[in-house]
Design a protein around this motif. Structure first.
Motif, PDB file in Angstrom:
ATOM      1  N   PHE A  15       0.834  -1.209   0.000  1.00 14.60           N
ATOM      2  CA  PHE A  15       0.000   0.000   0.000  1.00 14.60           C
ATOM      3  C   PHE A  15       0.866   1.256   0.000  1.00 14.60           C
ATOM      4  N   PHE A  16       1.934   1.268   0.781  1.00 14.86           N
ATOM      5  CA  PHE A  16       2.793   2.447   0.855  1.00 14.86           C
ATOM      6  C   PHE A  16       3.413   2.758  -0.502  1.00 14.86           C
ATOM      7  N   ARG A  17       3.867   1.723  -1.225  1.00 17.18           N
ATOM      8  CA  ARG A  17       4.444   1.932  -2.547  1.00 17.18           C
ATOM      9  C   ARG A  17       3.386   2.448  -3.526  1.00 17.18           C
ATOM     10  N   ARG A  18       2.177   1.904  -3.420  1.00 16.71           N
ATOM     11  CA  ARG A  18       1.097   2.378  -4.305  1.00 16.71           C
ATOM     12  C   ARG A  18       0.753   3.827  -3.992  1.00 16.71           C
ATOM     13  N   PHE A  19       0.749   4.184  -2.702  1.00 16.38           N
ATOM     14  CA  PHE A  19       0.467   5.567  -2.309  1.00 16.38           C
ATOM     15  C   PHE A  19       1.493   6.520  -2.918  1.00 16.38           C
ATOM     16  N   LEU A  20       2.768   6.182  -2.810  1.00 17.63           N
ATOM     17  CA  LEU A  20       3.822   7.034  -3.361  1.00 17.63           C
ATOM     18  C   LEU A  20       3.719   7.119  -4.884  1.00 17.63           C
ATOM     19  N   GLN A  21       3.371   6.001  -5.507  1.00 21.37           N
ATOM     20  CA  GLN A  21       3.247   6.023  -6.963  1.00 21.37           C
ATOM     21  C   GLN A  21       2.084   6.912  -7.402  1.00 21.37           C
ATOM     22  N   TRP A  22       0.965   6.834  -6.666  1.00 20.27           N
ATOM     23  CA  TRP A  22      -0.172   7.677  -7.017  1.00 20.27           C
ATOM     24  C   TRP A  22       0.135   9.154  -6.773  1.00 20.27           C
ATOM     25  N   THR A 268      -9.993  20.775   4.278  1.00 18.48           N
ATOM     26  CA  THR A 268     -10.557  19.910   3.240  1.00 18.48           C
ATOM     27  C   THR A 268      -9.537  19.642   2.144  1.00 18.48           C
ATOM     28  N   LEU A 269      -8.833  20.678   1.711  1.00 14.95           N
ATOM     29  CA  LEU A 269      -7.800  20.493   0.680  1.00 14.95           C
ATOM     30  C   LEU A 269      -6.691  19.574   1.173  1.00 14.95           C
ATOM     31  N   LEU A 270      -6.300  19.749   2.443  1.00 11.97           N
ATOM     32  CA  LEU A 270      -5.240  18.912   3.002  1.00 11.97           C
ATOM     33  C   LEU A 270      -5.660  17.447   3.068  1.00 11.97           C
ATOM     34  N   ILE A 271      -6.855  17.203   3.604  1.00 10.35           N
ATOM     35  CA  ILE A 271      -7.318  15.825   3.766  1.00 10.35           C
ATOM     36  C   ILE A 271      -7.561  15.177   2.401  1.00 10.35           C
ATOM     37  N   MET A 272      -8.177  15.898   1.476  1.00  8.77           N
ATOM     38  CA  MET A 272      -8.408  15.326   0.152  1.00  8.77           C
ATOM     39  C   MET A 272      -7.093  15.092  -0.574  1.00  8.77           C
ATOM     40  N   GLY A 273      -6.125  15.989  -0.363  1.00  4.10           N
ATOM     41  CA  GLY A 273      -4.814  15.807  -0.980  1.00  4.10           C
ATOM     42  C   GLY A 273      -4.139  14.522  -0.538  1.00  4.10           C
ATOM     43  N   LEU A 274      -4.420  14.076   0.680  1.00  4.82           N
ATOM     44  CA  LEU A 274      -3.880  12.815   1.177  1.00  4.82           C
ATOM     45  C   LEU A 274      -4.784  11.629   0.836  1.00  4.82           C
ATOM     46  N   MET A 275      -6.100  11.861   0.849  1.00  4.67           N
ATOM     47  CA  MET A 275      -7.035  10.759   0.666  1.00  4.67           C
ATOM     48  C   MET A 275      -7.163  10.316  -0.785  1.00  4.67           C
ATOM     49  N   VAL A 276      -6.978  11.206  -1.747  1.00  7.90           N
ATOM     50  CA  VAL A 276      -7.101  10.783  -3.143  1.00  7.90           C
ATOM     51  C   VAL A 276      -6.055   9.718  -3.489  1.00  7.90           C
ATOM     52  N   PRO A 277      -4.752   9.962  -3.249  1.00  6.28           N
ATOM     53  CA  PRO A 277      -3.797   8.877  -3.530  1.00  6.28           C
ATOM     54  C   PRO A 277      -3.987   7.668  -2.616  1.00  6.28           C
ATOM     55  N   ALA A 278      -4.424   7.898  -1.377  1.00  6.03           N
ATOM     56  CA  ALA A 278      -4.647   6.773  -0.462  1.00  6.03           C
ATOM     57  C   ALA A 278      -5.806   5.899  -0.942  1.00  6.03           C
ATOM     58  N   SER A 279      -6.894   6.514  -1.392  1.00  2.00           N
ATOM     59  CA  SER A 279      -8.052   5.732  -1.841  1.00  2.00           C
ATOM     60  C   SER A 279      -7.789   5.076  -3.189  1.00  2.00           C
ATOM     61  N   PHE A 280      -7.121   5.782  -4.110  1.00  2.00           N
ATOM     62  CA  PHE A 280      -6.793   5.180  -5.398  1.00  2.00           C
ATOM     63  C   PHE A 280      -5.853   3.988  -5.222  1.00  2.00           C
ATOM     64  N   GLY A 281      -4.983   4.061  -4.206  1.00  2.00           N
ATOM     65  CA  GLY A 281      -4.028   2.987  -3.960  1.00  2.00           C
ATOM     66  C   GLY A 281      -4.472   2.000  -2.905  1.00  2.00           C
ATOM     67  N   MET A 282      -5.697   2.132  -2.404  1.00  2.00           N
ATOM     68  CA  MET A 282      -6.190   1.233  -1.363  1.00  2.00           C
ATOM     69  C   MET A 282      -6.163  -0.221  -1.843  1.00  2.00           C
ATOM     70  N   PHE A 283      -6.540  -0.424  -3.118  1.00  2.00           N
ATOM     71  CA  PHE A 283      -6.470  -1.735  -3.744  1.00  2.00           C
ATOM     72  C   PHE A 283      -5.614  -1.631  -4.999  1.00  2.00           C
ATOM     73  N   PRO A 284      -4.889  -2.676  -5.375  1.00  2.00           N
ATOM     74  CA  PRO A 284      -4.096  -2.618  -6.614  1.00  2.00           C
ATOM     75  C   PRO A 284      -4.991  -2.350  -7.813  1.00  2.00           C
ATOM     76  N   GLN A 285      -4.508  -1.557  -8.761  1.00  2.00           N
ATOM     77  CA  GLN A 285      -5.318  -1.274  -9.943  1.00  2.00           C
ATOM     78  C   GLN A 285      -5.485  -2.523 -10.799  1.00  2.00           C
ATOM     79  N   VAL A 286      -4.478  -3.354 -10.847  1.00  2.00           N
ATOM     80  CA  VAL A 286      -4.611  -4.667 -11.486  1.00  2.00           C
ATOM     81  C   VAL A 286      -4.806  -5.681 -10.367  1.00  2.00           C
TER      82      VAL A 286
END
Length: 313
Positions: A15-22, A268-286
């Motif tokens: 998850f951490f690697r996916r977060f950084l990649q996003w 809101t900007l701060l939390i969304m700035g962190l949550m967008v990559p976190a949610s996109f990377g929550m599960f592998p895209q493949v």
């Protein structure tokens, strides 16, 4: 084999690697990459042996992957329209989420944020969903209009309730819009990608060979994406409200209506700035799924124990 799918199959990241990649893929610069630059990057990925293994140790290869992953759909290999690339998600949705959580002063201020939010979410979800099954343009248009209208209707319910029946309880007053925002955002994904659960999506082996179409894999892909979207918007709306509440209680500094608005926008900007990559990377895209959990016809078509599918965003 499509490079983006090859990357997802070979790179089983934490998850951490996916977060950084996003964090890299969500860079707004990715909205302005020229078609020529994208084509050169993908040509490099096609011609470089084991390109995915050089993601971390070769800057040129890493930049090529970031351009490809952020601009090209992994199923269709087509360019994603600029407005619906992942990098556009935060700049478009953050201001609308802020507006939707503000107290409504009239019908226009209540309806407009919901229309903008769910209009964009619907188009974004359909564009970035799984594209390995056939969906005609008329079907896609009717689906989009229906999902958009129903999402706006349900999104307006808590605001209409508060206008007609003002809530005195603070937590209920603040929690109701947040709960509806999270629920409707998740259901928006379920509805936009409903055909994936009915018609099935491609599942493939580690070499990228398509084994068949699985409705069970489609259900898993849609469910995981819906969960991540609900977590994204629910957290992004809840945390600023709770923070503002405690700021009022502690009174660290004088709070005026203007300072409260600025604080809400900033949080809101701060939390969304962190949550967008976190949610996109929550599960592998493949995604990866055990073959034994799929349909019998797929199990009989391969000896592989694990298969892969494109989850989408």
């Amino acid at each position: 084999m499509e490079p983006n799918l090859r990357f997802g199959i070979s790179e089983r990241q934490s998850f951490f690697r996916r977060f950084l990649q996003w964090m890299d893929l969500l860079d707004p610069v990715n909205l302005f990459i020229s078609i020529g630059s994208i084509e050169k990057s993908r040509q490099l990925l096609f011609t470089t042996e084991d390109a995915s293994k050089h993601y971390l140790d070769n800057r040129r290869i890493k930049d090529a992957w970031n351009r490809s992953l952020s601009t090209v759909h992994p199923d269709s290999s087509k360019l994603i329209p600029t407005l619906f690339r992942p990098a556009a998600f935060l700049p478009v949705t953050a201001p609308v989420v802020i507006m939707s959580m503000m107290p409504a002063k009239g019908m226009n201020s209540m309806v407009l944020p919901q229309v903008c939010l769910y209009g964009y979410n619907t188009a974004f979800t359909i564009t970035n969903g799984n594209a390995s099954y056939r969906l005609g343009s008329i079907e896609k248009a009717l689906l989009g209009v229906g999902v958009f209208a129903s999402s706006v209707f349900f999104g307006l319910i808590p605001h209409m309730v508060q206008m007609k029946y003002p809530l005195e309880n603070f937590w209920l007053k603040k929690a109701l819009p947040v709960v509806f925002l999270a629920q409707v955002s998740g259901m928006n994904v379920f509805a936009c990608r409903s055909f994936e659960r009915v018609r099935g999506i491609e599942v493939m082996d580690k070499e990228g060979r398509v084994i068949g179409y699985s409705r069970k894999a489609g259900r898993k892909a849609v469910r995981d994406t819906a969960i991540s979207r609900a977590v994204l918007f629910g957290t992004s709306a809840l945390v600023p409200e709770v923070t503002i509440y405690f700021l009022k209680r502690t009174q660290f500094f004088p709070l005026t209506p203007l300072s409260l608005k600025m604080a809400r926008v900033s949080f809101t900007l701060l939390i969304m700035g962190l949550m967008v990559p976190a949610s996109f990377g929550m599960f592998p895209q493949v995604g990866q799924i055990q073959c034994s959990k799929l349909e019998e016809e797929i199990q009989s078509s391969t000896e592989e124990t694990e298969l892969f599918y494109n989850r989408g965003v």
